[in-house]
Scaffold this active site. Structure first.
Site, PDB file in Angstrom:
ATOM      1  N   ASN A 227      34.493  15.949  50.820  1.00 49.48           N
ATOM      2  CA  ASN A 227      33.069  15.974  50.491  1.00 49.48           C
ATOM      3  C   ASN A 227      32.540  14.549  50.638  1.00 49.48           C
ATOM      4  O   ASN A 227      32.814  13.705  49.803  1.00 49.48           O
ATOM      5  CB  ASN A 227      32.880  16.491  49.058  1.00 49.48           C
ATOM      6  CG  ASN A 227      31.420  16.461  48.624  1.00 49.48           C
ATOM      7  OD1 ASN A 227      30.529  16.185  49.419  1.00 49.48           O
ATOM      8  ND2 ASN A 227      31.178  16.755  47.348  1.00 49.48           N
ATOM      9  N   TRP A 228      31.801  14.348  51.706  1.00 47.25           N
ATOM     10  CA  TRP A 228      31.297  12.997  51.971  1.00 47.25           C
ATOM     11  C   TRP A 228      30.162  12.604  51.033  1.00 47.25           C
ATOM     12  O   TRP A 228      29.752  11.451  51.010  1.00 47.25           O
ATOM     13  CB  TRP A 228      30.798  12.909  53.426  1.00 47.25           C
ATOM     14  CG  TRP A 228      31.877  12.706  54.430  1.00 47.25           C
ATOM     15  CD1 TRP A 228      33.222  12.852  54.252  1.00 47.25           C
ATOM     16  CD2 TRP A 228      31.692  12.303  55.788  1.00 47.25           C
ATOM     17  NE1 TRP A 228      33.881  12.573  55.412  1.00 47.25           N
ATOM     18  CE2 TRP A 228      32.976  12.237  56.368  1.00 47.25           C
ATOM     19  CE3 TRP A 228      30.579  12.016  56.576  1.00 47.25           C
ATOM     20  CZ2 TRP A 228      33.170  11.869  57.702  1.00 47.25           C
ATOM     21  CZ3 TRP A 228      30.764  11.661  57.897  1.00 47.25           C
ATOM     22  CH2 TRP A 228      32.050  11.587  58.457  1.00 47.25           C
ATOM     23  N   LYS A 229      29.592  13.583  50.345  1.00 46.48           N
ATOM     24  CA  LYS A 229      28.409  13.330  49.508  1.00 46.48           C
ATOM     25  C   LYS A 229      27.354  12.631  50.381  1.00 46.48           C
ATOM     26  O   LYS A 229      27.243  12.957  51.560  1.00 46.48           O
ATOM     27  CB  LYS A 229      28.806  12.543  48.264  1.00 46.48           C
ATOM     28  CG  LYS A 229      29.949  13.249  47.508  1.00 46.48           C
ATOM     29  CD  LYS A 229      30.230  12.718  46.157  1.00 46.48           C
ATOM     30  CE  LYS A 229      31.352  13.540  45.536  1.00 46.48           C
ATOM     31  NZ  LYS A 229      31.713  13.125  44.201  1.00 46.48           N
TER      32      LYS A 229
ATOM     33  N   HIS B 160      28.130  22.140  42.985  1.00 45.42           N
ATOM     34  CA  HIS B 160      28.790  20.870  42.675  1.00 45.42           C
ATOM     35  C   HIS B 160      28.158  20.278  41.413  1.00 45.42           C
ATOM     36  O   HIS B 160      26.949  20.409  41.201  1.00 45.42           O
ATOM     37  CB  HIS B 160      28.658  19.897  43.853  1.00 45.42           C
ATOM     38  CG  HIS B 160      29.546  18.700  43.712  1.00 45.42           C
ATOM     39  ND1 HIS B 160      29.214  17.637  42.901  1.00 45.42           N
ATOM     40  CD2 HIS B 160      30.760  18.423  44.229  1.00 45.42           C
ATOM     41  CE1 HIS B 160      30.197  16.747  42.946  1.00 45.42           C
ATOM     42  NE2 HIS B 160      31.155  17.203  43.742  1.00 45.42           N
TER      43      HIS B 160
ATOM     44  N   GLU C  82      27.273  17.416  40.689  1.00 42.43           N
ATOM     45  CA  GLU C  82      26.149  16.497  40.940  1.00 42.43           C
ATOM     46  C   GLU C  82      24.863  17.280  41.182  1.00 42.43           C
ATOM     47  O   GLU C  82      23.782  16.846  40.799  1.00 42.43           O
ATOM     48  CB  GLU C  82      26.483  15.563  42.117  1.00 42.43           C
ATOM     49  CG  GLU C  82      27.521  14.518  41.700  1.00 42.43           C
ATOM     50  CD  GLU C  82      28.458  14.058  42.804  1.00 42.43           C
ATOM     51  OE1 GLU C  82      28.142  14.231  43.994  1.00 42.43           O
ATOM     52  OE2 GLU C  82      29.540  13.526  42.458  1.00 42.43           O
TER      53      GLU C  82
ATOM     54  N   GLU D  44      36.575  20.933  39.214  1.00 39.15           N
ATOM     55  CA  GLU D  44      36.268  19.504  39.270  1.00 39.15           C
ATOM     56  C   GLU D  44      35.799  19.015  37.904  1.00 39.15           C
ATOM     57  O   GLU D  44      34.605  19.130  37.581  1.00 39.15           O
ATOM     58  CB  GLU D  44      35.165  19.243  40.302  1.00 39.15           C
ATOM     59  CG  GLU D  44      35.550  19.610  41.718  1.00 39.15           C
ATOM     60  CD  GLU D  44      34.817  18.742  42.749  1.00 39.15           C
ATOM     61  OE1 GLU D  44      35.506  18.205  43.614  1.00 39.15           O
ATOM     62  OE2 GLU D  44      33.591  18.588  42.659  1.00 39.15           O
TER      63      GLU D  44
ATOM     64  N   GLY E  49      34.855  10.481  40.834  1.00 40.50           N
ATOM     65  CA  GLY E  49      34.398   9.137  41.181  1.00 40.50           C
ATOM     66  C   GLY E  49      34.747   8.079  40.147  1.00 40.50           C
ATOM     67  O   GLY E  49      34.234   6.967  40.190  1.00 40.50           O
TER      68      GLY E  49
ATOM     69  N   SER F 112      38.893  12.319  41.887  1.00 37.02           N
ATOM     70  CA  SER F 112      39.724  11.134  42.145  1.00 37.02           C
ATOM     71  C   SER F 112      41.089  11.488  42.734  1.00 37.02           C
ATOM     72  O   SER F 112      42.081  10.817  42.457  1.00 37.02           O
ATOM     73  CB  SER F 112      39.887  10.292  40.867  1.00 37.02           C
ATOM     74  OG  SER F 112      38.627   9.842  40.410  1.00 37.02           O
TER      75      SER F 112
ATOM     76  N   GLY G 114      36.440  13.482  47.402  1.00 39.99           N
ATOM     77  CA  GLY G 114      35.223  12.713  47.647  1.00 39.99           C
ATOM     78  C   GLY G 114      35.568  11.386  48.298  1.00 39.99           C
ATOM     79  O   GLY G 114      35.795  11.299  49.509  1.00 39.99           O
ATOM     80  N   GLY G 115      35.645  10.348  47.473  1.00 41.15           N
ATOM     81  CA  GLY G 115      35.855   8.978  47.964  1.00 41.15           C
ATOM     82  C   GLY G 115      36.955   8.836  49.011  1.00 41.15           C
ATOM     83  O   GLY G 115      36.737   8.213  50.060  1.00 41.15           O
TER      84      GLY G 115
HETATM   85  P1  13P Z   1      36.010  11.870  44.096  1.00 44.87           P
HETATM   86  O1  13P Z   1      37.215  12.286  44.878  1.00 44.87           O
HETATM   87  O2  13P Z   1      35.265  10.709  44.699  1.00 44.87           O
HETATM   88  O3  13P Z   1      36.319  11.696  42.648  1.00 44.87           O
HETATM   89  O4  13P Z   1      34.962  13.092  44.190  1.00 44.87           O
HETATM   90  C1  13P Z   1      35.398  14.379  43.894  1.00 44.87           C
HETATM   91  C2  13P Z   1      34.307  15.321  44.229  1.00 44.87           C
HETATM   92  O5  13P Z   1      33.292  15.383  43.571  1.00 44.87           O
HETATM   93  C3  13P Z   1      34.492  16.183  45.409  1.00 44.87           C
HETATM   94  O6  13P Z   1      33.510  17.159  45.491  1.00 44.87           O
END
Ligand code: 13P
Length: 256
Positions: free
Chosen positions: A12-14, A98, A100, A170, A176, A215, A236-237
């Site tokens: 997930n590149w966000k 998600h 967010e 999640e 993050g 993470s 994500g990251g």
């Molecule tokens: P991180 O891997 O950056 O913690 O993000 C997880 C996430 O929200 C994937 O959708």
């Protein structure tokens, strides 16, 4: 892992990277992946990068996903993107609910449910996210919240369709933050999720892929993916760097 379930690794590149960086990312990723036969791999860049992503990953077996979708079919919804538009582009998976989206944009369970149904209606696979805040965990209400998020989001999803849904657990406190849930903590909730699915869909629950996000990285992936009810990861990251995302994919390939 139970082989009736697929291992799923999603990136997930966000709201990161640029359209002009997608094809170089694709080339790098292809170079590092040793073998993705046992694993379904997708990555979800921002909407504006979807066409170039679909083109860059053509014939690679890597799927391109969207991070969101409108719950409406079409019409006067400025700024929104419909499921039929995504499908027409060649998108196969769509993230729904998600944390967010829920916390920053106020997406309610009812909207998440409408999105899940819309994604299924248009022959794509929803990646339904659920997860608790630190406050909920500390108050001992994690299971209550997860059960209610699941039941609301899956309302109207048939027994035939449930195996097309991917559930992503999640925990918000792990996203993050670099504070990954331990494999024991993540397994505990993923196992609970399977129990809720069994209540709703009986033995079909065993065929639903439940993945962990928060993470996850190349160093902790192996332990998390080794847990019996964790069927993959939503990253994500660490998905922003092709080499580290590929390491997670390669770890998944060897753990199933
Ligand atoms: P991180 O891997 O950056 O913690 O993000 C997880 C996430 O929200 C994937 O959708």
């Amino acid at each position: 892992m139970d082989h009736i379930r697929k291992t799923v690794i999603g990136g997930n590149w966000k709201m990161n990277l640029l359209p002009s960086e997608v094809s170089a990312y694709a080339e790098e990723l292809k170079k590092y992946i040793t073998d993705s036969e046992n694993t379904v791999v997708f990555f979800a860049p921002p909407f504006v990068m979807l066409p170039i992503a679909v083109q860059s990953f053509k014939d690679t077996g890597i799927f391109v996903a969207a991070q969101n979708v409108s719950e409406h079919e079409n019409g006067a919804f400025t700024g929104e993107v419909s499921a039929s538009q995504l499908r027409d582009l060649g998108i196969t998976h769509v993230i729904a609910g998600h944390s967010e989206r829920r916390s920053i944009y106020g997406e309610a369970d009812s909207a998440v449910n409408a999105k899940v149904l819309k994604i299924l209606e248009h022959s794509m696979q929803p990646v339904l996210c659920v997860g608790e805040s630190e406050e909920i965990r500390d108050s001992g209400k994690t299971e209550e919240l997860i059960a209610s998020q699941l039941k609301a989001a899956l309302s109207g999803v048939s027994e035939d369709d449930i195996t097309r849904v991917i559930i992503a657990y999640e925990p918000i406190w792990a996203i993050g933050t670099g504070r990954t849930a331990t494999a024991v903590q993540a397994e505990e909730v993923c196992c609970f999720i399977r129990g809720v699915l069994a209540e709703l869909y009986c033995e079909k629950a065993n065929a639903v892929s439940i993945i962990y996000g928060g993470s996850m990285n190349a160093d902790n992936a192996s332990e998390l993916l080794g847990a019996p009810n964790i069927d993959g990861g939503l990253i994500g990251g660490a998905s922003l760097v092709p080499e580290s995302f590929a390491k997670i994919i390669n770890t998944a390939n060897t753990s199933n």
